[in-house]
Design an enzyme around this catalytic site. Structure first.
Site, mmCIF file in Angstrom:
data_model
loop_
_atom_site.group_PDB
_atom_site.id
_atom_site.type_symbol
_atom_site.label_atom_id
_atom_site.label_comp_id
_atom_site.label_asym_id
_atom_site.label_seq_id
_atom_site.Cartn_x
_atom_site.Cartn_y
_atom_site.Cartn_z
ATOM 1 N N MET A 133 0.822 -1.210 0.000
ATOM 2 C CA MET A 133 0.000 0.000 0.000
ATOM 3 C C MET A 133 0.856 1.261 0.000
ATOM 4 O O MET A 133 1.835 1.365 0.744
ATOM 5 C CB MET A 133 -0.879 -0.021 1.257
ATOM 6 C CG MET A 133 -1.667 1.235 1.524
ATOM 7 S SD MET A 133 -2.684 1.075 3.021
ATOM 8 C CE MET A 133 -1.435 0.901 4.295
ATOM 9 N N SER A 164 3.992 -6.256 2.437
ATOM 10 C CA SER A 164 2.796 -5.778 3.126
ATOM 11 C C SER A 164 1.537 -6.338 2.468
ATOM 12 O O SER A 164 1.424 -7.547 2.299
ATOM 13 C CB SER A 164 2.809 -4.248 3.170
ATOM 14 O OG SER A 164 1.880 -3.765 4.105
ATOM 15 N N GLN A 165 0.567 -5.494 2.065
ATOM 16 C CA GLN A 165 -0.675 -6.029 1.528
ATOM 17 C C GLN A 165 -0.468 -6.821 0.240
ATOM 18 O O GLN A 165 -1.312 -7.650 -0.122
ATOM 19 C CB GLN A 165 -1.706 -4.921 1.299
ATOM 20 C CG GLN A 165 -1.399 -3.989 0.151
ATOM 21 C CD GLN A 165 -2.479 -2.935 -0.067
ATOM 22 O OE1 GLN A 165 -3.295 -2.648 0.825
ATOM 23 N NE2 GLN A 165 -2.514 -2.343 -1.239
ATOM 24 N N ASP A 210 6.391 -3.508 14.567
ATOM 25 C CA ASP A 210 5.557 -2.970 13.493
ATOM 26 C C ASP A 210 4.530 -1.988 14.046
ATOM 27 O O ASP A 210 3.727 -2.329 14.918
ATOM 28 C CB ASP A 210 4.844 -4.115 12.769
ATOM 29 C CG ASP A 210 4.427 -3.735 11.366
ATOM 30 O OD1 ASP A 210 3.883 -2.631 11.192
ATOM 31 O OD2 ASP A 210 4.650 -4.542 10.442
ATOM 32 N N HIS A 244 7.770 -1.721 10.330
ATOM 33 C CA HIS A 244 7.209 -2.337 9.128
ATOM 34 C C HIS A 244 8.187 -2.326 7.949
ATOM 35 O O HIS A 244 8.689 -1.265 7.546
ATOM 36 C CB HIS A 244 5.930 -1.595 8.746
ATOM 37 C CG HIS A 244 5.084 -2.311 7.747
ATOM 38 N ND1 HIS A 244 4.546 -3.561 7.967
ATOM 39 C CD2 HIS A 244 4.673 -1.949 6.506
ATOM 40 C CE1 HIS A 244 3.840 -3.931 6.916
ATOM 41 N NE2 HIS A 244 3.906 -2.973 6.011
#
Length: 299
Positions: free
Chosen positions: A31, A105-106, A225, A281
């Site tokens: 993202m 991530s996503q 994170d 993250h």
């Protein structure tokens, strides 16, 4: 004579091994990120190419340019992203003998959806490296990597009050993996993406079969994170259903105990790896990545 035959076979094997090219790698960004800019996955692509000589690396782009690609991470339905990725990868002549995938991530849960939905139509996907993926979704959005914090605030407000409205599910990517543990039934019925690929309502045998074909499913969790909530989702854990504080591991979840995705079978076969990094993250050291990911799973 037997020794001579053995020696010839060994020499032949060495020649074949020396002539092999590395397994190609496919990247899927997260993202607020983009596929190809030098400060983003473009730089990571160059890093991989330096570490693995002659490797073919392709980074998926959703849109005609960097701006559209970044916007797609917020507004292009994941189901459409997966359909597009399946077509692009199936047509890539450099991937026809199989490939590895790395998600950010996503991008991790979207790569997994791609493997589950069209893996039987693609060359073999060998190792899946998940960096900070949210495999059981998120319940909270502390940061969203948007340029404007007001954008983050707006997205967060929408998710808190309307995550499972059909118009938001179809127009905001993050709504499709919003997982409200206080409303499990609504989540399972109305999530147009995550509940489906996690086989929450019914078991799709194609999804389970395709995932089990992986040689390795490597999940990397970032212990500090500040973006993913809860961060245990990066190891396929989540909140215990019915409340939003107590956590449960993958092995304690219904997805695992009922083996709804084949993860229990994969775990017993040694195909699951749970790694961690102490940083925030997607913050990891290159040396760590070389030692623990490249040398073990990509070379």
């Amino acid at each position: 004579m037997k020794l001579l035959v053995l020696l010839i076979s060994l020499i032949h094997a060495l020649i074949v091994w020396a002539g092999q090219t590395p397994t190609p790698i496919v990247l899927w960004h997260g993202m607020g990120d983009t596929c190809c800019a030098f400060y983003s996955l473009g730089g990571f692509k160059t890093f991989l190419e330096k570490q693995i000589p002659n490797v073919y690396v392709t980074s998926l782009r959703f849109g005609n340019n960097t701006i559209e690609d970044r916007e797609s991470g917020f507004f292009m339905n994941p189901n459409d992203q997966i359909d597009y990725a399946c077509k692009v990868l199936a047509a890539d002549p450099n991937l026809q003998k199989g490939f590895n995938v790395i998600g950010f991530s996503q991008g991790c849960q979207f790569l997994r959806g791609m493997i589950q939905r069209c893996g039987h139509k693609l060359p073999p996907v060998k190792s899946f490296i998940s960096l900070g993926g949210q495999h059981q979704g998120v319940y909270g959005l502390p940061h969203c990597m948007a340029v404007s914090h007001k954008t983050c605030d707006y997205i967060r407000e929408l998710l808190n009050y309307a995550a499972y409205q059909s118009w938001l599910q179809s127009s905001l990517v993050q709504a499709t993996y919003w997982h409200d543990p206080l409303n499990e039934e609504e989540y399972m019925r109305k999530s147009i993406y995550l509940a489906d690929i996690n086989n929450e309502l019914a078991i799709n045998e194609t999804y389970r079969s395709n995932l089990k074909k992986l040689e390795n499913f490597v999940m990397v969790k970032f212990d500090s994170d500040s973006m993913v909530q809860p961060r245990e989702s990066e190891w396929f854990g989540f909140y215990t259903p019915g409340q939003g504080s107590q956590l449960q591991t993958l092995q304690q979840s219904r997805i695992y105990t009922e083996d709804r995705l084949g993860l229990q079978a994969m775990d017993r076969a040694g195909k699951l790896a749970f790694l961690s990094q102490p940083g925030d993250h997607l913050q990891f050291d290159e040396t760590w990545f070389i030692d623990n990911i490249i040398n073990k799973y990509l070379v």
